[in-house]
Design a protein around this motif. Structure first.
Motif, PDB file in Angstrom:
ATOM      1  N   MET A   1       0.838  -1.197   0.000  1.00 49.46           N
ATOM      2  CA  MET A   1       0.000   0.000   0.000  1.00 49.46           C
ATOM      3  C   MET A   1       0.876   1.251   0.000  1.00 49.46           C
ATOM      4  O   MET A   1       1.888   1.311   0.691  1.00 49.46           O
ATOM      5  N   LYS A   2       0.487   2.232  -0.747  1.00 52.50           N
ATOM      6  CA  LYS A   2       1.205   3.495  -0.794  1.00 52.50           C
ATOM      7  C   LYS A   2       0.733   4.406   0.328  1.00 52.50           C
ATOM      8  O   LYS A   2      -0.471   4.585   0.541  1.00 52.50           O
ATOM      9  N   TYR A   3       1.675   4.991   1.055  1.00 50.27           N
ATOM     10  CA  TYR A   3       1.377   5.953   2.111  1.00 50.27           C
ATOM     11  C   TYR A   3       1.694   7.351   1.599  1.00 50.27           C
ATOM     12  O   TYR A   3       2.841   7.648   1.275  1.00 50.27           O
ATOM     13  N   LEU A   4       0.679   8.176   1.508  1.00 48.98           N
ATOM     14  CA  LEU A   4       0.862   9.513   0.969  1.00 48.98           C
ATOM     15  C   LEU A   4       1.586  10.412   1.968  1.00 48.98           C
ATOM     16  O   LEU A   4       1.283  10.407   3.165  1.00 48.98           O
ATOM     17  N   SER A   5       2.523  11.192   1.449  1.00 44.17           N
ATOM     18  CA  SER A   5       3.173  12.230   2.244  1.00 44.17           C
ATOM     19  C   SER A   5       2.797  13.582   1.638  1.00 44.17           C
ATOM     20  O   SER A   5       2.186  13.653   0.566  1.00 44.17           O
ATOM     21  N   ILE A   6       3.164  14.646   2.330  1.00 41.46           N
ATOM     22  CA  ILE A   6       2.881  15.997   1.832  1.00 41.46           C
ATOM     23  C   ILE A   6       3.436  16.177   0.419  1.00 41.46           C
ATOM     24  O   ILE A   6       2.809  16.794  -0.439  1.00 41.46           O
ATOM     25  N   GLU A   7       4.617  15.606   0.167  1.00 44.84           N
ATOM     26  CA  GLU A   7       5.270  15.769  -1.132  1.00 44.84           C
ATOM     27  C   GLU A   7       4.485  15.100  -2.256  1.00 44.84           C
ATOM     28  O   GLU A   7       4.678  15.415  -3.437  1.00 44.84           O
ATOM     29  N   ASP A   8       3.593  14.166  -1.924  1.00 47.24           N
ATOM     30  CA  ASP A   8       2.806  13.473  -2.948  1.00 47.24           C
ATOM     31  C   ASP A   8       1.599  14.279  -3.416  1.00 47.24           C
ATOM     32  O   ASP A   8       0.978  13.940  -4.425  1.00 47.24           O
ATOM     33  N   LEU A   9       1.247  15.327  -2.698  1.00 48.23           N
ATOM     34  CA  LEU A   9       0.043  16.095  -3.003  1.00 48.23           C
ATOM     35  C   LEU A   9       0.362  17.149  -4.062  1.00 48.23           C
ATOM     36  O   LEU A   9       0.900  18.205  -3.759  1.00 48.23           O
ATOM     37  N   GLU A  10       0.023  16.846  -5.287  1.00 46.66           N
ATOM     38  CA  GLU A  10       0.379  17.715  -6.405  1.00 46.66           C
ATOM     39  C   GLU A  10      -0.707  18.728  -6.735  1.00 46.66           C
ATOM     40  O   GLU A  10      -0.504  19.617  -7.554  1.00 46.66           O
ATOM     41  N   GLU A  11      -1.873  18.566  -6.123  1.00 49.69           N
ATOM     42  CA  GLU A  11      -2.973  19.503  -6.322  1.00 49.69           C
ATOM     43  C   GLU A  11      -3.353  20.114  -4.973  1.00 49.69           C
ATOM     44  O   GLU A  11      -2.903  19.651  -3.927  1.00 49.69           O
ATOM     45  N   ASN A  12      -4.186  21.172  -5.010  1.00 54.51           N
ATOM     46  CA  ASN A  12      -4.792  21.671  -3.775  1.00 54.51           C
ATOM     47  C   ASN A  12      -5.878  20.671  -3.380  1.00 54.51           C
ATOM     48  O   ASN A  12      -6.861  20.489  -4.104  1.00 54.51           O
ATOM     49  N   ILE A  13      -5.702  20.035  -2.229  1.00 53.57           N
ATOM     50  CA  ILE A  13      -6.502  18.859  -1.884  1.00 53.57           C
ATOM     51  C   ILE A  13      -7.202  19.042  -0.542  1.00 53.57           C
ATOM     52  O   ILE A  13      -6.653  19.642   0.384  1.00 53.57           O
ATOM     53  N   ALA A  14      -8.422  18.509  -0.439  1.00 53.18           N
ATOM     54  CA  ALA A  14      -9.103  18.358   0.841  1.00 53.18           C
ATOM     55  C   ALA A  14      -9.274  16.870   1.099  1.00 53.18           C
ATOM     56  O   ALA A  14      -9.582  16.094   0.188  1.00 53.18           O
ATOM     57  N   VAL A  15      -9.046  16.478   2.352  1.00 46.62           N
ATOM     58  CA  VAL A  15      -9.257  15.095   2.770  1.00 46.62           C
ATOM     59  C   VAL A  15     -10.495  15.060   3.654  1.00 46.62           C
ATOM     60  O   VAL A  15     -10.568  15.766   4.664  1.00 46.62           O
ATOM     61  N   VAL A  16     -11.481  14.255   3.254  1.00 44.06           N
ATOM     62  CA  VAL A  16     -12.741  14.124   3.986  1.00 44.06           C
ATOM     63  C   VAL A  16     -12.762  12.774   4.683  1.00 44.06           C
ATOM     64  O   VAL A  16     -12.602  11.727   4.043  1.00 44.06           O
ATOM     65  N   LYS A  17     -12.944  12.784   5.991  1.00 46.05           N
ATOM     66  CA  LYS A  17     -13.024  11.540   6.753  1.00 46.05           C
ATOM     67  C   LYS A  17     -14.475  11.066   6.824  1.00 46.05           C
ATOM     68  O   LYS A  17     -15.344  11.745   7.366  1.00 46.05           O
ATOM     69  N   LEU A  18     -14.722   9.886   6.278  1.00 45.49           N
ATOM     70  CA  LEU A  18     -16.043   9.266   6.337  1.00 45.49           C
ATOM     71  C   LEU A  18     -16.087   8.356   7.557  1.00 45.49           C
ATOM     72  O   LEU A  18     -15.236   7.490   7.723  1.00 45.49           O
ATOM     73  N   THR A  19     -17.081   8.533   8.410  1.00 48.24           N
ATOM     74  CA  THR A  19     -17.131   7.743   9.648  1.00 48.24           C
ATOM     75  C   THR A  19     -18.326   6.803   9.645  1.00 48.24           C
ATOM     76  O   THR A  19     -18.378   5.863   8.849  1.00 48.24           O
ATOM     77  N   GLU A  20     -19.302   7.063  10.514  1.00 48.95           N
ATOM     78  CA  GLU A  20     -20.439   6.138  10.647  1.00 48.95           C
ATOM     79  C   GLU A  20     -21.315   6.099   9.395  1.00 48.95           C
ATOM     80  O   GLU A  20     -22.079   5.156   9.193  1.00 48.95           O
ATOM     81  N   SER A  21     -21.195   7.100   8.537  1.00 51.94           N
ATOM     82  CA  SER A  21     -22.016   7.141   7.322  1.00 51.94           C
ATOM     83  C   SER A  21     -21.499   6.204   6.236  1.00 51.94           C
ATOM     84  O   SER A  21     -22.194   5.942   5.251  1.00 51.94           O
TER      85      SER A  21
END
Length: 284
Positions: A1-21
């Motif tokens: 599995m690939k683990y993303l680091s800050i250096e991997d983010l080539e676009e302006n990105i938002a990360v959304v955490k999906l929980t109970e939904s």
């Protein structure tokens, strides 16, 4: 599995955490609807975000290209009943699944390395401007620390020893503790025993590499000593490489097993390549 680091983010990105939904049987439309809203944030904070990673248990489940950020009351999600009270004062986005050239960079990757332990924010933005600002801050800290060490007029092993002490009293170790919280190799978790270990040594690193979190592992004393002195290293999948100079008896005493593996990200790889080439003891 690939683990993303800050250096991997080539676009302006938002990360959304999906929980109970979230559950594995969601349709593509249901996944899209729960991924695109809604959060108590300011619209202007996310206007520059063009890509959203929908994440469950730190794994990217889908990647979306954003058309527009808008108030949640204007989302009109097809699979979620409208609730004016719930959506008032919140935001979301409209868009579609990202093009393949963007999607394939992130889908099913882990974002664990992007978050500090205990971070509970349901959505976070990673903007290239802020990322570059953060890198400059750590480069300046490394420059200051280098100057302080140089002023001591030490040489050879004395310098290496001072660097080790200063690093393990400072922010580099604190950041690695936030990232890992235990030895990367054997899971020792007593923080008084854990050591911030550079992959590419301080003396060989450029200023922007010296406090780069990707240039460090958190290790217990045994594994730190072995790694620092080239008796072990890791390949680009994280699998341990044991030098022939470490015999089986000492492998047992030092808790080194041939099937050991650590989690690495793309940012670690260039430093590990250096470690394998210049630090690891190879066959004579």
């Amino acid at each position: 599995m690939k683990y993303l680091s800050i250096e991997d983010l080539e676009e302006n990105i938002a990360v959304v955490k999906l929980t109970e939904s979230y559950h594995k049987d969601l349709s593509p439309l249901q996944l899209y609807d729960i991924s695109r809203g809604c959060w108590k944030n300011k619209l202007e904070t996310f206007q520059k975000v063009k890509v959203v990673l929908a994440v469950h248990s730190f794994i990217v489940q889908e990647v979306y290209a954003v058309d527009k950020w808008l108030p949640a009351t204007e989302l009109h999600r097809e699979t979620i009943p409208f609730d004016s009270e719930q959506e008032k004062g919140r935001i979301g986005f409209s868009g579609q699944v990202a093009p393949d050239e963007i999607r394939k960079k992130y889908i099913f990757c882990s974002v664990k390395d992007l978050f500090k332990n205990g971070n509970r924010h349901p959505i976070m933005a990673f903007l290239s401007k802020e990322i570059n600002k953060e890198k400059k801050k750590w480069t300046e800290r490394a420059r200051t620390l280098s100057s302080e060490i140089n002023d001591l007029h030490l040489r050879g092993m004395d310098t290496d020893a001072v660097v080790k002490v200063r690093i393990n009293q400072g922010v580099f170790r604190d950041r690695l503790l936030q990232k890992y919280s235990h030895c990367c190799l054997c899971n020792v978790s007593n923080i008084d025993l854990l050591i911030a270990s550079h992959i590419k040594p301080w003396k060989d690193s450029e200023e922007d590499e010296r406090l780069d979190m990707d240039n460090g592992f958190l290790l217990c004393p045994n594994h730190d000593k072995l790694f620092d002195n080239g008796f072990i290293s890791f390949d680009n999948t994280g699998r341990i490489i044991v030098s022939e100079k470490l015999d089986q008896v000492n492998c047992v005493y030092m808790n080194v097993q041939s099937d050991m593996k650590i989690d690495i990200n793309n940012g670690n790889k260039k430093y590990l390549e250096y470690h394998r080439e210049h630090i690891l003891h190879k066959k004579n």
